[in-house]
Motif scaffolding. Structure first.
Motif, short mmCIF file in Angstrom:
data_model
loop_
_atom_site.label_atom_id
_atom_site.label_comp_id
_atom_site.label_asym_id
_atom_site.label_seq_id
_atom_site.Cartn_x
_atom_site.Cartn_y
_atom_site.Cartn_z
N ASP A 87 1.65 -7.09 4.28
CA ASP A 87 0.45 -6.15 5.00
C ASP A 87 -0.73 -6.80 5.22
N VAL A 88 -1.09 -7.21 6.46
CA VAL A 88 -2.56 -8.43 6.23
C VAL A 88 -3.92 -7.24 6.34
N ASP A 89 -3.71 -6.36 6.10
CA ASP A 89 -4.50 -5.52 6.12
C ASP A 89 -5.09 -4.58 4.67
N GLY A 90 -4.07 -4.81 3.58
CA GLY A 90 -5.25 -4.78 2.52
C GLY A 90 -5.24 -5.59 1.41
N ARG A 91 -6.39 -4.99 0.23
CA ARG A 91 -6.99 -5.72 -0.07
C ARG A 91 -6.75 -7.28 -0.98
N GLU A 92 -5.50 -6.19 -1.96
CA GLU A 92 -4.75 -7.56 -3.14
C GLU A 92 -3.85 -8.67 -1.95
N GLU A 93 -3.10 -8.03 -0.78
CA GLU A 93 -2.67 -8.64 0.24
C GLU A 93 -3.41 -10.03 0.33
#
Length: 317
Positions: free
Chosen positions: A159-165
């Motif tokens: 998921d491109v919106d996640g911080r770790e991602e």
């Protein structure tokens, strides 16, 4: 597992009971049932239904032939691949998995070096006891192992919106274009017979205490440094103790992945970075699916990705 839960499982149990080493009275045990793979143990036999989208045709047969001709390296198959309910199914003897309390790092390194030396001639092939130089292995029919396609596949699921991602995606962007699948793969500095998906879970113990490799679906001819990439990545992330890494390298010795100048990180940099990113992405996807926070191991891999972005090189150097 008294009653197989699906028609496929029932077929696998029947195959296992009829195979050499199987027993009509043996209670079936499901060893693995994830990602489209089903593995069931029946007595001393293991029956595996492979992923439907893998290359399970002639190449799998070639890879299994290599395993059959290398009983000192691999668990040899008990039969040819067969088709069951639209799936390719293979049959193997049972081997005891690695215990997390006593991981055989030295033995793993030695077995991996022997694999890489298989089919080679000359002094280097004779440098490790048990190597099989000039053996009758059909390595010429094996595919070229070029790059770790799983890394791109798992990163694409983030998921491109996640911080770790986002941390992982930035690290992935530091990898060479050919690793990311955006350029032609360069010629390897040297090639050997490689497992293609090596980690401790690919080892099993025989009753005599010796170890063998399993899972030949990625077996090919390529740069042997990639088979060392996963433990190198874990060492880089600080989750594989230094003494275990040292034991692994001591077992591997002067195998083909080791450059002549002894500077192993020079050849492990890209493979270690790639596997650290792949493992981190897998961890984050699993945590998101379970709706839980990252654990310590998973956080360490994400932190490693942050350091990779900052340095552009593997933190294990």
């Amino acid at each position: 597992m008294s009653d197989p839960a699906t028609p496929l499982a029932a077929e696998l149990v029947a195959i296992g009971r009829a195979a050499p080493g199987g027993s009509p009275d043996a209670e079936p045990v499901t060893l693995y049932d994830r990602h489209g793979v089903l593995v069931i143990r029946v007595g001393d036999v293991v029956v595996k239904a492979h992923q439907a989208d893998r290359d399970n045709g002639p190449l799998l047969a070639v890879r299994m032939a290599v395993a059959a001709r290398s009983p000192g390296l691999f668990l040899p198959p008990l039969d040819q691949p067969r088709h069951v309910l639209g799936r390719v199914v293979t049959v193997w003897p049972y081997g005891e998995p690695v215990s997390p309390d006593a991981p055989p790092w030295w033995e793993a390194g030695r077995l991996l070096a022997r694999l890489h030396l298989t089919g080679l001639s000359g002094e280097r092939a004779a440098s490790l006891p048990g190597a099989e130089p000039d053996g009758p292995h059909p390595t010429g029919a094996l595919p070229r192992w070029e790059r770790p396609v799983r890394a791109s596949q798992v990163v694409a699921r983030l998921d491109v919106d996640g911080r770790e991602e986002q941390v992982i995606l930035r690290a992935f962007g530091t990898l060479p274009a050919w690793v990311r699948g955006n350029a032609e793969v360069p010629l390897a500095r040297n090639v050997a017979l490689v497992h293609g998906d090596w980690h401790l879970g690919q080892l099993v113990a025989l009753p005599d205490g010796t170890w063998r490799l399993i899972d030949v679906e990625d077996l090919g001819v390529g740069d042997p440094a990639w088979d060392l990439a996963r433990p190198a990545a874990l060492f880089s992330a600080g989750v594989l103790p230094g003494e275990d890494w040292a034991r692994f390298l001591d077992g591997y010795g002067t195998g083909p992945a080791m450059p002549a100048d002894g500077d192993l990180w020079r050849v492990l940099d890209v493979p270690a970075r790639t596997l650290a990113i792949q493992i981190a992405a897998t961890c984050v996807i699993s945590a998101r699916a379970d709706r839980r926070p990252l654990d310590g191991f998973e956080s360490a891999l994400v932190d490693t990705c942050s350091r990779i972005t900052g340095s552009g090189r593997s933190p294990g150097e």
